[in-house]
Each structure stands twice: as structure tokens, then as C-alpha cells.
Design an enzyme around this catalytic site. Sequence first.
Site, PDB file in Angstrom:
ATOM      1  N   LYS A 139     -14.577 -13.192 -15.007  1.00  0.00           N
ATOM      2  CA  LYS A 139     -16.117 -13.777 -14.962  1.00  0.00           C
ATOM      3  C   LYS A 139     -17.125 -13.583 -13.964  1.00  0.00           C
ATOM      4  O   LYS A 139     -16.612 -13.353 -12.619  1.00  0.00           O
ATOM      5  CB  LYS A 139     -15.800 -14.962 -15.789  1.00  0.00           C
ATOM      6  CG  LYS A 139     -15.433 -15.739 -14.791  1.00  0.00           C
ATOM      7  CD  LYS A 139     -15.823 -16.201 -12.912  1.00  0.00           C
ATOM      8  CE  LYS A 139     -17.106 -16.839 -13.213  1.00  0.00           C
ATOM      9  NZ  LYS A 139     -17.451 -16.444 -11.254  1.00  0.00           N
ATOM     10  N   TYR A 223     -19.743 -21.689 -15.882  1.00  0.00           N
ATOM     11  CA  TYR A 223     -18.855 -22.201 -16.700  1.00  0.00           C
ATOM     12  C   TYR A 223     -19.069 -23.247 -17.723  1.00  0.00           C
ATOM     13  O   TYR A 223     -18.260 -24.026 -18.560  1.00  0.00           O
ATOM     14  CB  TYR A 223     -18.475 -23.168 -15.569  1.00  0.00           C
ATOM     15  CG  TYR A 223     -16.878 -22.081 -14.880  1.00  0.00           C
ATOM     16  CD1 TYR A 223     -15.783 -22.280 -14.725  1.00  0.00           C
ATOM     17  CD2 TYR A 223     -17.601 -21.351 -13.993  1.00  0.00           C
ATOM     18  CE1 TYR A 223     -14.887 -21.752 -14.400  1.00  0.00           C
ATOM     19  CE2 TYR A 223     -16.713 -19.944 -12.724  1.00  0.00           C
ATOM     20  CZ  TYR A 223     -15.291 -20.169 -13.140  1.00  0.00           C
ATOM     21  OH  TYR A 223     -14.957 -19.410 -12.519  1.00  0.00           O
TER      22      TYR A 223
HETATM   23  P1  NAD Z   1     -15.233 -11.463  -2.670  1.00  0.00           P
HETATM   24  O1  NAD Z   1     -16.720 -10.495  -1.664  1.00  0.00           O
HETATM   25  O2  NAD Z   1     -14.579 -11.925  -1.826  1.00  0.00           O
HETATM   26  O3  NAD Z   1     -14.226 -10.142  -2.806  1.00  0.00           O
HETATM   27  C1  NAD Z   1     -15.145  -9.329  -3.999  1.00  0.00           C
HETATM   28  C2  NAD Z   1     -13.895  -8.067  -3.052  1.00  0.00           C
HETATM   29  O4  NAD Z   1     -14.686  -6.505  -3.464  1.00  0.00           O
HETATM   30  C3  NAD Z   1     -14.017  -7.276  -2.352  1.00  0.00           C
HETATM   31  O5  NAD Z   1     -12.705  -7.681  -1.590  1.00  0.00           O
HETATM   32  C4  NAD Z   1     -15.068  -6.508  -1.553  1.00  0.00           C
HETATM   33  O6  NAD Z   1     -14.937  -5.895  -0.179  1.00  0.00           O
HETATM   34  C5  NAD Z   1     -14.537  -5.644  -2.847  1.00  0.00           C
HETATM   35  N1  NAD Z   1     -15.882  -5.249  -3.326  1.00  0.00           N
HETATM   36  C6  NAD Z   1     -15.564  -3.144  -3.594  1.00  0.00           C
HETATM   37  N2  NAD Z   1     -17.024  -2.397  -3.722  1.00  0.00           N
HETATM   38  C7  NAD Z   1     -17.902  -4.092  -3.153  1.00  0.00           C
HETATM   39  C8  NAD Z   1     -19.318  -3.502  -3.254  1.00  0.00           C
HETATM   40  N3  NAD Z   1     -19.950  -2.487  -3.062  1.00  0.00           N
HETATM   41  N4  NAD Z   1     -20.029  -5.139  -2.965  1.00  0.00           N
HETATM   42  C9  NAD Z   1     -19.009  -5.340  -2.211  1.00  0.00           C
HETATM   43  N5  NAD Z   1     -18.041  -6.007  -2.179  1.00  0.00           N
HETATM   44  C10 NAD Z   1     -17.028  -4.915  -3.082  1.00  0.00           C
HETATM   45  O7  NAD Z   1     -15.858 -11.829  -4.136  1.00  0.00           O
HETATM   46  P2  NAD Z   1     -14.609 -12.870  -4.978  1.00  0.00           P
HETATM   47  O8  NAD Z   1     -14.626 -14.216  -5.165  1.00  0.00           O
HETATM   48  O9  NAD Z   1     -13.464 -12.066  -4.920  1.00  0.00           O
HETATM   49  O10 NAD Z   1     -15.246 -12.327  -6.536  1.00  0.00           O
HETATM   50  C11 NAD Z   1     -14.716 -11.253  -7.384  1.00  0.00           C
HETATM   51  C12 NAD Z   1     -14.997 -11.390  -8.969  1.00  0.00           C
HETATM   52  O11 NAD Z   1     -14.475 -12.568  -9.005  1.00  0.00           O
HETATM   53  C13 NAD Z   1     -16.420 -12.028  -9.033  1.00  0.00           C
HETATM   54  O12 NAD Z   1     -16.627 -11.647 -10.159  1.00  0.00           O
HETATM   55  C14 NAD Z   1     -16.324 -13.343  -9.293  1.00  0.00           C
HETATM   56  O13 NAD Z   1     -17.390 -13.548 -10.203  1.00  0.00           O
HETATM   57  C15 NAD Z   1     -15.262 -13.555  -9.729  1.00  0.00           C
HETATM   58  N6  NAD Z   1     -14.507 -14.942  -9.091  1.00  0.00           N
HETATM   59  C16 NAD Z   1     -14.162 -15.843 -10.193  1.00  0.00           C
HETATM   60  C17 NAD Z   1     -12.669 -16.843 -10.391  1.00  0.00           C
HETATM   61  C18 NAD Z   1     -12.941 -18.175 -10.758  1.00  0.00           C
HETATM   62  O14 NAD Z   1     -12.770 -19.423 -10.886  1.00  0.00           O
HETATM   63  N7  NAD Z   1     -12.328 -17.455 -11.706  1.00  0.00           N
HETATM   64  C19 NAD Z   1     -13.544 -18.047  -8.426  1.00  0.00           C
HETATM   65  C20 NAD Z   1     -14.152 -16.465  -7.430  1.00  0.00           C
HETATM   66  C21 NAD Z   1     -14.927 -15.767  -8.145  1.00  0.00           C
END
Ligand code: NAD
Length: 372
Positions: A139, A223
Amino acid sequence: MKTHSISRRKFIHNSAIAASGFPFVSSLASVSRAADSPSRKLGFALVGLGGLSNGQLAPALRLTQYCRLAAIVTGTPSKIPTWKTRYNIPDKNVYNYETMEQMADNPDIDVVYVVTPNALHAEHTIKAAKAGKHVFSEKPMEVSVEKCEQMIAAVKKAGRMLGVGYRCQYDPNHIECRRLAREKVFGELKSIEGGFNRNITATEWRVKKALAGGGPLMDVGIYALQTCRFVSGLEPLEVSAKFDPVTDPVKFSEVEEGVEWEMTFPGGLKTKCTTNYNRNDAKGFTVTAEKGTFGLDPAYNYNSSRGTRSDGQAINLPAVNQFAAEMDDFAHCIMNNRPSRVSGEEGLRDVKIMMAIYESARTGQRVKLASL
Ligand code: NAD
């Protein structure tokens, strides 16, 4: 829809799915009774090895009944050795964002779980669909209605299934609040108030409009929005919204610092929600009905929601791993050709509503929502 014919030798009743009180538990049991051939778990590929994949999804896959981590997709080669060793992933199952479509030749992978920044979900979903894989997207589904529609079309064209990571729909206490609302235990619903605020550092992609699509609304406000729809079972008719004052114009030069919005639902239910990236003070919701109130606080922690009812009873069902439950449910949907409760269409509805919230905050006008 192409389905996987996978039978189960044994159904373990204390699985994450069973604990979440799902109505389909009995159908799972009958599937397993009928089964007598060796079972295979669906292979998941995680796309994007950031905070969520590393901290939650990969560990949760180990707790699932019907899934296993089979492959990784990363743009950061230095992460590969640790992931390979920790999760026993062979070289042939390691991809980058450019080679994803080669997954078409890899029968180890059934489901691609997209965990990249919001505005990359469509690109990675479409690549996975072209490779003939089912897709589960984090999401928010994407950052525009058009991109959500492209995701739905691509996965449909591939004859596969699309789901969105709404983990709270698998949390027993959220499910209990939905029951209290739908069974009118406290009478007709009058209002829901809630919010999700959190502090954020300025360096994250979350404050870059091109990658995040928006600020806290797209990230965590969603949420609170989901709660209003999930608990009530209703769709909003109109929204009105206003942005919070900006206290940090450097950090929030591209996305909103905060926004509050109200929604009107059929039957007169009114909801009021907040979300903000520069405060840490809202994590729950309260439902007010004719004869009492109920709600959760905290509501959105990964494994520890809890709440109260105005008659003094606690809402404190045992936690499940929400991520394991959502992935097992998606696998079960694929195996049984059953629609997912967290479908692409469900993700699209929230994006439509969020776009209306932004429009209202920008224009100062109420925005009516066409049929969702
Ligand atoms: P994060 O920044 O920790 O990780 C993102 C990943 O994407 C990294 O590994 C990064 O290297 C990669 N990536 C690929 N292309 C990229 C670019 N152009 N710029 C930046 N990063 C790039 O983020 P996250 O917290 O893991 O979030 C990722 C997704 O998951 C988002 O859509 C977020 O909304 C969702 N999320 C959901 C929950 C949940 O509880 N369901 C919790 C956290 C995040």
C-alpha cells in the site's frame, strides 16, 4: 484466471490464518481432508529489499503455511550475499529491476510481492504480470488512479491475481471492531474518529513527491481511511479536507506535512481523520454508535493492537502476524481461485478517495465521490 492446483496433506489449525478468525477456515479444512498428494508452498519473490522486506516480510514468510521466499529482486548488489545465505536463495533466483521479466522462465516463482516506493508499484507490477506471475503490491497501491487501473489491466491480461498489502484487514481486533459495527452491537454507527501520525526523517523517499505521490496521507493516513471503510462496510459519498499548517517548509517542500479530512457515508455516518508526518500522537480510532463506543489504540502496530468498549469489555484478541496472514490468504485465494478481500479494485478505491481528499484540501470545496 489460471490457478494452481495445490493440495494439502495436513491443515494446521493454529496457523496465522486460523487465528485471524477467517470464515474460510472450514473450507481450508475440507481442502486438506480431500488432499493426499504432496504439497508445495507458493514461491514468493520480494521486489525491493528495504525496511519492510527485511524487517517484516522475509521473517513473516517463514511463519506462513502456504508460502516460501523463493527469490529476490534488488538494485543493490551488496545486499545479495546476506539474503542468499539467510534465506537459502540460489543464484538463479536473484534478479534486478531490469531482469524481472526473465522470471517468466522460472517456475520457482508464483507470486511477486512489490515492496518498492509507492510510485514504482505499477512499473514493477506490470513487469511481474508480463512474466506471468501473480502480484501482491504494498500500500498505497500507486500514486494515481490511472496507474492503479494499469496494474489491474496488466494482471488481468496475464490471467493472474492482484492483491494489496492491507495487513490490518487480517488483524483479529480490527475484525472484531468490524463485527461490533456490522452486528450493530452498540446500535447504528454515528461517527468514527481516528488518525495515524508519525515523525519522519527528511532524507526518505517518503517526502519526495515523484516517489511517494503525496505525504502522510498516502503512507499512513491510508490506514485511518481503510478503518472507516473496513469497519463500517460502507463507501463514502463525499469528502472535505484541509492541509495542516506547514511547520517545517524545508522538510515538507514537496508533500503535505499533514491533512485532516471528513467523510460522509450513507445513513449519515460521519468520519473525521488526521494524518501528520511531524507529530507522533495519533495511532488509533474510536467508533461512536447509538448506545456506546468502541475502538482500538494502538490500532496500527504490526502485532499489538488493542482497545476498549464503553461497556467495559476489552478488545484484546491474541495477535497474529498480520503479514503472514495476508500472504497465506493471498496464496489460498490463488490456490482456490477465490477473489482476494484485498484486491486491486480495493486498492483503487482508496486511491480514488485519497485523490478526492487532496482535491478538497487544494480547492477548499467538498468533493463528491462517484460510485466506487
Ligand atoms: P524502504 O525505503 O525501506 O525500502 C524501499 C526499497 O526500494 C529499498 O530497498 C530501495 O533500495 C528500493 N528502491 C528501488 N528503487 C528505488 C528508488 N528509485 N528510490 C528509492 N528506493 C528504491 O521503504 P519501505 O518502508 O520498505 O516501503 C516500501 C513500500 O512498502 C512502500 O510502498 C510503503 O508504503 C510500504 N510499507 C508498508 C508497510 C505496511 O505495514 N504494510 C510498512 C512499511 C512500508
